[in-house]
Design a protein around this motif. Structure first.
Motif, PDB file in Angstrom:
ATOM      1  N   THR A  39       6.040  -0.777  -0.920  1.00 49.06           N
ATOM      2  CA  THR A  39       5.116  -0.035   0.436  1.00 49.06           C
ATOM      3  C   THR A  39       3.459  -0.202   0.291  1.00 49.06           C
ATOM      4  O   THR A  39       3.272  -0.950  -0.919  1.00 49.06           O
ATOM      5  CB  THR A  39       5.340   1.375   0.201  1.00 49.06           C
ATOM      6  OG1 THR A  39       4.697   2.045  -0.985  1.00 49.06           O
ATOM      7  CG2 THR A  39       7.026   1.852   0.144  1.00 49.06           C
ATOM      8  N   PRO A  40       2.766   0.177   0.913  1.00 45.38           N
ATOM      9  CA  PRO A  40       1.332  -0.139   0.694  1.00 45.38           C
ATOM     10  C   PRO A  40       1.054   0.271  -0.799  1.00 45.38           C
ATOM     11  O   PRO A  40      -0.212  -0.307  -0.976  1.00 45.38           O
ATOM     12  CB  PRO A  40       0.698   0.556   1.868  1.00 45.38           C
ATOM     13  CG  PRO A  40       1.675   0.671   2.873  1.00 45.38           C
ATOM     14  CD  PRO A  40       3.014   0.729   2.298  1.00 45.38           C
ATOM     15  N   ILE A  42      10.636  -5.529   2.005  1.00 46.14           N
ATOM     16  CA  ILE A  42       9.413  -4.654   2.911  1.00 46.14           C
ATOM     17  C   ILE A  42      10.081  -4.502   4.060  1.00 46.14           C
ATOM     18  O   ILE A  42      10.299  -5.202   4.946  1.00 46.14           O
ATOM     19  CB  ILE A  42       8.134  -5.679   2.900  1.00 46.14           C
ATOM     20  CG1 ILE A  42       7.443  -5.801   1.562  1.00 46.14           C
ATOM     21  CG2 ILE A  42       7.226  -4.792   3.900  1.00 46.14           C
ATOM     22  CD1 ILE A  42       6.263  -6.782   1.736  1.00 46.14           C
ATOM     23  N   ARG A  81       9.109   2.901  10.140  1.00 52.00           N
ATOM     24  CA  ARG A  81       8.721   4.224   9.690  1.00 52.00           C
ATOM     25  C   ARG A  81       9.730   4.877   9.108  1.00 52.00           C
ATOM     26  O   ARG A  81      10.874   5.023   9.803  1.00 52.00           O
ATOM     27  CB  ARG A  81       7.963   4.892  10.897  1.00 52.00           C
ATOM     28  CG  ARG A  81       6.659   4.750  11.270  1.00 52.00           C
ATOM     29  CD  ARG A  81       6.089   5.663  12.401  1.00 52.00           C
ATOM     30  NE  ARG A  81       5.250   4.993  13.115  1.00 52.00           N
ATOM     31  CZ  ARG A  81       3.726   4.466  12.744  1.00 52.00           C
ATOM     32  NH1 ARG A  81       3.629   4.784  11.352  1.00 52.00           N
ATOM     33  NH2 ARG A  81       3.226   3.936  13.372  1.00 52.00           N
ATOM     34  N   ILE A  89       6.782  -0.502   5.749  1.00 48.81           N
ATOM     35  CA  ILE A  89       5.576  -0.601   6.206  1.00 48.81           C
ATOM     36  C   ILE A  89       5.488  -0.968   7.720  1.00 48.81           C
ATOM     37  O   ILE A  89       6.120  -2.148   7.888  1.00 48.81           O
ATOM     38  CB  ILE A  89       4.817  -2.003   5.347  1.00 48.81           C
ATOM     39  CG1 ILE A  89       4.732  -1.624   3.984  1.00 48.81           C
ATOM     40  CG2 ILE A  89       3.483  -2.244   6.096  1.00 48.81           C
ATOM     41  CD1 ILE A  89       4.121  -2.846   3.189  1.00 48.81           C
ATOM     42  N   SER A  90       5.189  -0.191   8.771  1.00 49.50           N
ATOM     43  CA  SER A  90       5.667  -0.138   9.936  1.00 49.50           C
ATOM     44  C   SER A  90       5.195  -1.383  10.569  1.00 49.50           C
ATOM     45  O   SER A  90       5.579  -1.966  11.783  1.00 49.50           O
ATOM     46  CB  SER A  90       5.526   0.961  10.715  1.00 49.50           C
ATOM     47  OG  SER A  90       4.108   1.481  10.754  1.00 49.50           O
ATOM     48  N   SER A 100       4.367  -4.317   9.520  1.00 49.59           N
ATOM     49  CA  SER A 100       4.618  -5.483   8.977  1.00 49.59           C
ATOM     50  C   SER A 100       5.658  -6.474   9.694  1.00 49.59           C
ATOM     51  O   SER A 100       6.284  -5.786  10.615  1.00 49.59           O
ATOM     52  CB  SER A 100       5.221  -5.473   7.331  1.00 49.59           C
ATOM     53  OG  SER A 100       6.534  -4.836   7.422  1.00 49.59           O
ATOM     54  N   TRP A 106      -1.892  -4.814   7.537  1.00 52.31           N
ATOM     55  CA  TRP A 106      -1.390  -3.434   7.913  1.00 52.31           C
ATOM     56  C   TRP A 106      -2.583  -2.473   7.598  1.00 52.31           C
ATOM     57  O   TRP A 106      -3.388  -3.049   7.106  1.00 52.31           O
ATOM     58  CB  TRP A 106      -0.163  -2.881   6.928  1.00 52.31           C
ATOM     59  CG  TRP A 106      -0.230  -3.304   5.760  1.00 52.31           C
ATOM     60  CD1 TRP A 106      -0.908  -2.787   4.571  1.00 52.31           C
ATOM     61  CD2 TRP A 106       0.544  -4.363   5.128  1.00 52.31           C
ATOM     62  NE1 TRP A 106      -0.689  -3.137   3.533  1.00 52.31           N
ATOM     63  CE2 TRP A 106       0.034  -4.039   3.638  1.00 52.31           C
ATOM     64  CE3 TRP A 106       1.522  -5.318   5.669  1.00 52.31           C
ATOM     65  CZ2 TRP A 106       0.965  -5.031   2.786  1.00 52.31           C
ATOM     66  CZ3 TRP A 106       1.930  -6.027   4.367  1.00 52.31           C
ATOM     67  CH2 TRP A 106       1.496  -6.031   3.414  1.00 52.31           C
TER      68      TRP A 106
END
Ligand SMILES: [Zn+2]
Length: 302
Positions: free
Chosen positions: A134-135, A155, A159, A165-166, A168, A302
């Motif tokens: 995730t980030p 990844i 959400r 990672i919405s 990506s 992102w």
């Protein structure tokens, strides 16, 4: 487009090989020290999947937990001998963002060694427990490159309360890092308006009606002319597995419709064509070569 002999898009079939008690939903209720005392069912359940794939002449990619490879190396060998790809699900099924970089390096290094020793082939792919890149854990990509992995499938472009990672990319893409280039192959979503909807596997496959998955895969195959990445776990075809007490949401996510998974999987294998993930990776690399310098500018932000 990756097309099969019959002209169908060939999707990627992927299995995360872990036991029913490894699942992250049990992290807070089942101490890891108890894992060795529990009745393991992963070999029998994976054998069931291997038999089903043989029946439908499908070859898949198995992301195997190092913990499983250490105890059942013959299972890893059998997966490879039947023509499937062996990839890594890490060693101890710890969420990446809960680990230090040093602990993560040790985990993926140990898993790769165990898997390669067991199957006698190079292991190039990695998928994180619960899609936990995730980030806050992007540093993991550099460690994967340094440890010799060449593609990643961790990844999830959605959400979710625990991962994703919405914004990506939804399709395979290169990730340029100081340590080199990794091909990211995300689990699949259908794009509807501004939303990425999960369509291809796991709880979404079991909990939602089969029609949801059928609609989603058809949409991506037909409208976008692209393959999807489908994922499942051996414990999802085991309706008689021991019940572990966990909260209501966890119970729903883990145990819902287990008795229907196998028949749904058979229907899926009839409705769509599937193959190994490394074929998608090779196709993505070819496209990048064709696209030349443009490939280096593919968005990853992102
Ligand atoms: Zn897992």
């Amino acid at each position: 487009m990756t097309a099969g002999a019959a002209g169908k898009v060939v999707n990627a079939m992927t299995i995360d090989v872990e036991d029913y008690f490894h699942v992250s939903v049990f992290d807070g209720v089942l101490p890891r020290t108890q894992w060795n005392t529990l009745d393991s069912r992963v070999s029998a359940n994976t054998a069931r999947l291997l038999q089903i794939f043989d029946e439908y002449e499908v070859r898949a990619t198995f992301f195997v937990l190092g913990w499983v490879a250490e105890r059942f190396p013959e299972l890893v060998r059998e997966i490879a001998n039947r023509g499937h790809e062996v990839a890594s699900h890490g060693y101890a099924h710890r969420l990446i963002y809960d680990q230090t970089p040093a602990a993560f390096r040790e985990d993926v290094h140990r898993a790769k060694g165990l898997l390669e020793d067991a199957c006698g082939r190079e292991v190039a792919g990695y998928r994180a427990p619960s899609y936990s890149i995730t980030p806050r854990s992007l540093w993991a990509l550099d460690i994967l490159l340094e440890e010799g992995y060449r593609y990643d499938s961790s990844i999830f472009p959605i959400r979710h309360d625990r991962y994703g990672i919405s914004v990506s990319e939804r399709q395979p893409y290169p990730i340029e890092r100081p340590k080199g280039r990794l091909i990211e192959v995300p689990a699949s979503t259908a794009r509807v308006g501004p939303l990425n909807l999960p369509i291809a596997g796991g709880g979404y496959f079991r909990i939602l009606p089969y029609r949801w998955t059928q609609w989603g895969i058809s949409r991506v195959n037909r409208l976008e002319g692209r393959p999807v990445v489908f994922y499942l776990h051996p414990w999802e075809v085991d309706p008689t597995q021991p019940r572990i007490k966990v909260g209501r949401l966890g119970t729903f996510r883990h145990y819902r419709n287990l008795h229907q998974t196998e028949s749904r999987l058979r229907r899926l294998l009839t409705d769509f064509a599937f193959g190994r993930m490394d074929a998608l990776v090779a196709h993505a690399r070819e496209q990048m070569v064709d696209a030349g310098a443009h490939a280096l500018r593919l968005p990853y932000c992102w």
